[in-house]
Design an enzyme around this catalytic site. Sequence first.
Site, PDB file in Angstrom:
ATOM      1  N   GLU A  32      20.965  42.559  -5.624  1.00 53.75           N
ATOM      2  CA  GLU A  32      22.290  42.988  -4.747  1.00 53.75           C
ATOM      3  C   GLU A  32      21.065  44.123  -3.688  1.00 53.75           C
ATOM      4  OE1 GLU A  32      25.625  42.272  -5.410  1.00 53.75           O
ATOM      5  OE2 GLU A  32      24.506  43.050  -7.491  1.00 53.75           O
ATOM      6  N   HIS A  33      21.892  44.093  -2.390  1.00 56.28           N
ATOM      7  CA  HIS A  33      22.089  44.070  -1.718  1.00 56.28           C
ATOM      8  C   HIS A  33      21.140  43.800  -0.579  1.00 56.28           C
ATOM      9  CE1 HIS A  33      25.598  47.718  -1.806  1.00 56.28           C
ATOM     10  NE2 HIS A  33      25.243  47.165  -2.662  1.00 56.28           N
ATOM     11  N   ASP A  35      20.882  41.022   0.919  1.00 57.14           N
ATOM     12  CA  ASP A  35      20.648  39.437   1.745  1.00 57.14           C
ATOM     13  C   ASP A  35      20.879  40.448   2.998  1.00 57.14           C
ATOM     14  OD1 ASP A  35      23.631  41.438   0.878  1.00 57.14           O
ATOM     15  OD2 ASP A  35      24.111  39.530   1.023  1.00 57.14           O
ATOM     16  N   SER A 123      36.937  38.614  -1.564  1.00 60.70           N
ATOM     17  CA  SER A 123      37.389  38.448   0.456  1.00 60.70           C
ATOM     18  C   SER A 123      36.430  37.169   0.229  1.00 60.70           C
ATOM     19  CB  SER A 123      37.316  39.496   0.838  1.00 60.70           C
ATOM     20  OG  SER A 123      35.374  39.280   0.524  1.00 60.70           O
ATOM     21  N   GLU A 155      34.669  39.117   8.517  1.00 62.33           N
ATOM     22  CA  GLU A 155      34.527  40.060   7.687  1.00 62.33           C
ATOM     23  C   GLU A 155      33.579  41.435   8.201  1.00 62.33           C
ATOM     24  OE1 GLU A 155      33.831  41.393   2.855  1.00 62.33           O
ATOM     25  OE2 GLU A 155      34.409  38.987   3.020  1.00 62.33           O
ATOM     26  N   ASP A 167      27.989  36.565   0.016  1.00 68.59           N
ATOM     27  CA  ASP A 167      28.799  36.171  -1.361  1.00 68.59           C
ATOM     28  C   ASP A 167      29.233  34.600  -0.456  1.00 68.59           C
ATOM     29  OD1 ASP A 167      28.654  38.461  -1.684  1.00 68.59           O
ATOM     30  OD2 ASP A 167      30.676  39.913  -1.220  1.00 68.59           O
TER      31      ASP A 167
END
Length: 365
Positions: A32-33, A35, A123, A155, A167
């Site tokens: 998580e966080h 990328d 999204s 995005e 994502d």
Amino acid sequence: MTNSPKMNFQRVFGTLPQTQASAPGRVNMLGEHTDYNDGFVLPTAIPQRTTVQIGFSSDARHHFYSAEYDELINFSDDDTIPQKFVTYICGCIRILEKEGYKIPPINLYITSNVPIGAGLSSSAALEIATLRGIRALLNLPLDDVRLAQIGQLAEIRYAGVNCGIMDQMASILADTNTMLFIDTRSLEYRPVPFPTGTEILVIDSGESHNLAAGSGYNQRRAECEESARILGVKALRDITDPKEVEVLPEPLKRRSRHVVTENNRVLEAVKSLPAERFGELMNSSHASQRDDYEISVPAVDALAAILQSIPGVFGARLTGGGFGGACVALVKSGKADVIASEAIDRHHRAGYSGRVLVPEVPVNS
């Protein structure tokens, strides 16, 4: 037949679609966080998907209809992009045009069962489904990785989320049977099997998140970039020993410690670990997100703690951008429904409003 998507498209636009495409949401098992720090991630696709049906418009405007919102929005190239679901669609079209592709006016009909605001990349699913549909309609010479990059740019530039590539890469490349290991610097990727004898469970905490609405997501990225600058590296991915970040001031030290340790957790997790060890890495990841990265909220922390305490759960953690959203748990095969029922009951008794997202059919609480 009157309720079929094709008939719905025809009722809205007065014609039949030329093609359709879809893309899944994703859940991130670890990473998580990392990328946007050029690091490593380990997502998997979820069963829920966004589908678009697409055809050529009969006038000079684009027409976008969302079945979920029951809303039709008409858009021309001279219009300001509205901050609604069409932000992502129009952003994709604008980026394609900047890449030199002429996009004629189109009709687009959207259906989706990817939960919104749960940290499962609704999204990205919309972006990738849209881009796949346009690619098929116009026979564009764009591969999957390039489509993911275009979705990411849409995005960032139009939705205002300074996101990494995970994502969109997961939505276009991942499946529900394996995890997808991605090196977000090189964009190399490969499937990784789940630990033997396991399945996943995803529960929404009931606390919705919106990464573009001042949640702190963009601030976290800026903190990481400042940390890398101070440490003299291109990105925090280049730091492998957590001790090296101890020279940083707070809160940069804690932000960087999360990224470094999270990358290390992903790299360990892809080594065919037993379920017990993989679960320990997930639990450590949640603690790191809560304490060092500070992106969790009480509803999510309560849910993670409940899941971690239930027999048959190997590990559980916050998944997605944070500031709300869902928890993912790695559980013993065949036990997801029973574990979900107990977790939801305890979460509700604690005053929260969790709901099961995967398995897709909700269990009774």
